[in-house]
Design a protein around this motif. Structure first.
Motif, PDB file in Angstrom:
ATOM      1  N   ILE A  57       0.856  -1.183   0.000  1.00  0.00           N
ATOM      2  CA  ILE A  57       0.000   0.000   0.000  1.00  0.00           C
ATOM      3  C   ILE A  57       0.894   1.236   0.000  1.00  0.00           C
ATOM      4  N   ALA A  59       1.268   4.864   1.025  1.00  0.00           N
ATOM      5  CA  ALA A  59       0.735   5.897   1.931  1.00  0.00           C
ATOM      6  C   ALA A  59       1.908   6.377   2.774  1.00  0.00           C
ATOM      7  N   ALA A  62       1.567   7.755   6.345  1.00  0.00           N
ATOM      8  CA  ALA A  62       0.659   7.096   7.284  1.00  0.00           C
ATOM      9  C   ALA A  62       1.403   6.631   8.529  1.00  0.00           C
ATOM     10  N   LYS A  63       0.660   6.498   9.630  1.00  0.00           N
ATOM     11  CA  LYS A  63       1.247   5.983  10.872  1.00  0.00           C
ATOM     12  C   LYS A  63       1.109   4.473  10.979  1.00  0.00           C
ATOM     13  N   LEU A 105      -8.662  -2.252   4.498  1.00  0.00           N
ATOM     14  CA  LEU A 105      -7.483  -1.692   5.154  1.00  0.00           C
ATOM     15  C   LEU A 105      -7.934  -0.797   6.302  1.00  0.00           C
ATOM     16  N   ILE A 107      -6.296   2.375   7.922  1.00  0.00           N
ATOM     17  CA  ILE A 107      -5.189   3.314   7.752  1.00  0.00           C
ATOM     18  C   ILE A 107      -5.399   4.474   8.697  1.00  0.00           C
ATOM     19  N   ASP A 108      -4.484   4.646   9.620  1.00  0.00           N
ATOM     20  CA  ASP A 108      -4.576   5.755  10.567  1.00  0.00           C
ATOM     21  C   ASP A 108      -5.961   5.819  11.220  1.00  0.00           C
ATOM     22  N   GLY A 109      -6.512   4.662  11.530  1.00  0.00           N
ATOM     23  CA  GLY A 109      -7.784   4.613  12.250  1.00  0.00           C
ATOM     24  C   GLY A 109      -9.018   4.640  11.361  1.00  0.00           C
ATOM     25  N   GLY A 110      -8.850   4.788  10.055  1.00  0.00           N
ATOM     26  CA  GLY A 110      -9.992   4.803   9.144  1.00  0.00           C
ATOM     27  C   GLY A 110     -10.036   3.544   8.303  1.00  0.00           C
ATOM     28  N   VAL A 111     -11.228   3.165   7.857  1.00  0.00           N
ATOM     29  CA  VAL A 111     -11.412   1.949   7.066  1.00  0.00           C
ATOM     30  C   VAL A 111     -11.517   2.312   5.586  1.00  0.00           C
ATOM     31  N   PHE A 112     -10.614   1.764   4.783  1.00  0.00           N
ATOM     32  CA  PHE A 112     -10.599   2.052   3.347  1.00  0.00           C
ATOM     33  C   PHE A 112     -10.405   0.755   2.584  1.00  0.00           C
TER      34      PHE A 112
END
Lengths: 318, 318
Positions: A57, A59, A62-63, A105, A107-112
Motif C-alpha cells: 500500500i 501511503a 501514514a502511521k 485496510l 489506515i490511521d484509524g480509518g477503514v478504506f
C-alpha cells in the motif's frame, strides 16, 4: 436429475465459502503472483500457491496500515511495515483458505479499500476482494466455451413501492432455439451481500457455462435478487421478518420472470437455494410455499429436518 | 428518425459530461443531502442544490486528507480539516458542474477511494463517484415505467484470443413480441473508462426506458463494449491503433450480436456513437467502414468535416 443437483450444490458450496483458516507453515515460497481480483495492471495484492497473501500500500505519511481479512477482521489482521521506498508491505501470518475473501485496510484509524483490487459487495459495503487460487479453479475459469448471459432486470415491486433489481443467468443455448423453455433456480446471497454476489464473487455464470459445456448439467436459468427489503439499515437477523421478501419473491419476481423469460413456469421446474442467510430464507420460504418450489438447497444455511416437510410427495429429496 | 437521434445525442451529451467548473458563490445554503451515488446508508458525501459537495472521512490518526475531483485532481483539490470528533470534514470551494464526477482521496500521501460512495471505472481505475443533481435529473431517474434489461454477454474474440465482455440494453418490449427486430446502437465509453460506464455512470438504460415510456423514441438495442484491446496498460492516445478494436467490433462483436439478439442486421439499422475517445473511435471506424454503420454520433470526440464522408448517400446526416 439428482446428479445434476448434487453437482450444482457442491459447486456452490465450494465457491461460496468465505471462511478463513490459518495454519503454521515454515517456509514461504517466493512465487507470488497478482491476485485475479486486482484492478487492471495492479501488481498487489499478490498470492502464492501455498495460500499466502502479500500486500503493498502506498501511503508514505501514514502511521499504520493493517489489512483485515474476513467479515469482522481476523485477530488484529495483518499489520504492514513501512518499506524503504515509503510504501507499506506485509504478508499474512499463515496461508488462507482457498477461494474468495473480502478484506479492507485500516489506515490511521480509518477503514478504506485497497486501491489495488476490485470491490465486491459484502459486509453491507463494497469491500476489497482477493482470490486464493483453488485446487479446482478450472471449474469456475473463463474458458473458450459457449458463454451464457447475465442480465440485469428491474422488476416492478408494488409491495415495496419501487423497481427492484435482479440478475438473470440464461444459458448459451437460450438464444438458439426460441421455443425451448427452461427450469429456474432462485439463488440467494448471504448476509451483508446483495444480488451482485453470485455472479461477481461466485462466478455462477462461468460455473454453469463450464458444466453445460462438459455435459455435466442440463441448462437452466438462475435468478438472483436482493434478499432483504430494508435497503439501508440491515437490522439484526434475529428480528428478520421474511414476509416482505417472500412477497417480493413469490408475488412479484417469479411472475415477472415467468412473463419475460422462457421458463417452465411450474412447481416441478422451480428451485430455490441460498448461502447462509439466503439458505435461511430458502428454508423458510420453501417450507411455507411447497406449491411454488420443488427443489431446495441450503448452503451453510441450516438443515431440513424430515418433519419440516409436510408433504414429501411434492418435493425431491436428494 | 432525425428527431429521435437528436434526442439521444443530447441526452448522451448531458449525462456523459465529467467536466468541472467552479464559480465564486457567496453563501452556502445548509440543505445538504447524501449523494445518490453513496453506498447504502452512508450520510457522506453530501451535496446541496447549489452544487457544493461536502465530505466526511474517518481517519483519526491521519496527517492530511484531500479530496481530488476530476480526472487528474483539480488545483490541489479540497483539503479536509480535522473536526473535534476526529473525523475529517470539508466542503468544495465552489459549486460543481451538475452531473456525475469521479474523485478520490489522498490520505497521508496515498490514493484511496471514499468508503462512503460507490466505485465507478474511470481514470483507468475504479474511483469514487458523486452525483451533483442535474436540473433535468428526472430524465435519467428510475421511474415506475416498463424497464428494459442490461445484459452482460461474453463473446468469443479469436483476434485477441479471449472471451470479451459487453453489456447489451434491450428495450422493455423485447420479450413481448418475439418476432420484432430492432435497430442497434454501438455506444463507446471515454478514455480510462470501460464497458460498464454507459449503464453505471451514464444511466443509458434508464434514459432509454424513460424516453420510450414518454413516446419520444422508438425502441432500439444498445451494445456497449470495452474500446481498447491492450487491457492492462493503456498507452498514450497518440499512438493508439484502432485496427485491433475495429476487428473486435466489426468482425467479432457485431456478428455475435446479430446471431444472438433480434436485430435488424443491416447497415441502415446500425449506429455507432461514443464519448471522447469513444467518439474518436466512432469517427475512425464509421469513416473506414461506411458499409457497416448508417448513423454516427460524436460526443466530445471531434467532428466530421463534410469531406470526411466519401459517399453521403450511404449515411444519415442530422
Amino acid at each position: 436429475m439428482k446428479y445434476r443437483q448434487l453437482i450444482v450444490l457442491s459447486v456452490m458450496l465450494i465457491t461460496g465459502g468465505t471462511c478463513l483458516a490459518q495454519k503454521e507453515q515454515p517456509t514461504i515460497t517466493e512465487d507470488f503472483k497478482p491476485s485475479t481480483k486486482n484492478q487492471p495492471g495492479q501488481e498487489y495484492p499478490r498470492v502464492n500457491p501455498q495460500g499466502y497473501a502479500r500486500f503493498r500500500i502506498i501511503a508514505p505519511e501514514a502511521k499504520s496500515v493493517v489489512v483485515s481479512l474476513g467479515l469482522g477482521g481476523t485477530r488484529g489482521g495483518t499489520p504492514l511495515s513501512k518499506a524503504e521506498d515509503g510504501s507499506w508491505m506485509g504478508t499474512t501470518a499463515g496461508p488462507l483458505e482457498e477461494g474468495f475473501h473480502y478484506y479492507h485496510l485500516t489506515i490511521d484509524g480509518g477503514v478504506f479499500n485497497d486501491p489495488g483490487t476490485l470491490n465486491f459487495y459484502g459486509s453491507t459495503r463494497w469491500e476489497s476482494g482477493i482470490e486464493i487460487p483453488a485446487h479446482d479453479q478450472d471449474f469456475y475459469a473463463l474458458k473458450n466455451v459457449p458463454n451464457g448471459k447475465v442480465q440485469q432486470i428491474l422488476f416492478p415491486s408494488p409491495s415495496t413501492n419501487t423497481s427492484r433489481r435482479a440478475f438473470v443467468y440464461t444459458p448459451p443455448s437460450y438464444e438458439k432455439d426460441k421455443k425451448k423453455r427452461y427450469p429456474v433456480l432462485y439463488l440467494q446471497h448471504g448476509w451483508g451481500e446483495d444480488e451482485t454476489a453470485w455472479s461477481n464473487q461466485g462466478h455462477a455464470n462461468l460455473i454453469m457455462d463450464n458444466l453445460i459445456a462438459d455435459g455435466k448439467i442440463k441448462p437452466f436459468i438462475i435468478v438472483m435478487t436482493y434478499g432483504m427489503t430494508n435497503d439501508v439499515k440491515m437490522g439484526g437477523l434475529r428480528n428478520f421478518d421474511i414476509k416482505p421478501f417472500q412477497t417480493v419473491l413469490i408475488d412479484e419476481l417469479i411472475p415477472y420472470i415467468d412473463a419475460n423469460f422462457r421458463t417452465l413456469a411450474d412447481q416441478p421446474h422451480r428451485a430455490m437455494a441460498g448461502l447462509s442467510m439466503g439458505g435461511m430464507e430458502t428454508k423458510t420460504i420453501t417450507l411455507a410455499r411447497p406449491d411454488i418450489f420443488s427443489h431446495y438447497g441450503l448452503l451453510s444455511g441450516g438443515t431440513y429436518a424430515p418433519e419440516d416437510i409436510k408433504d414429501k410427495s411434492k418435493v425431491n429429496l436428494i
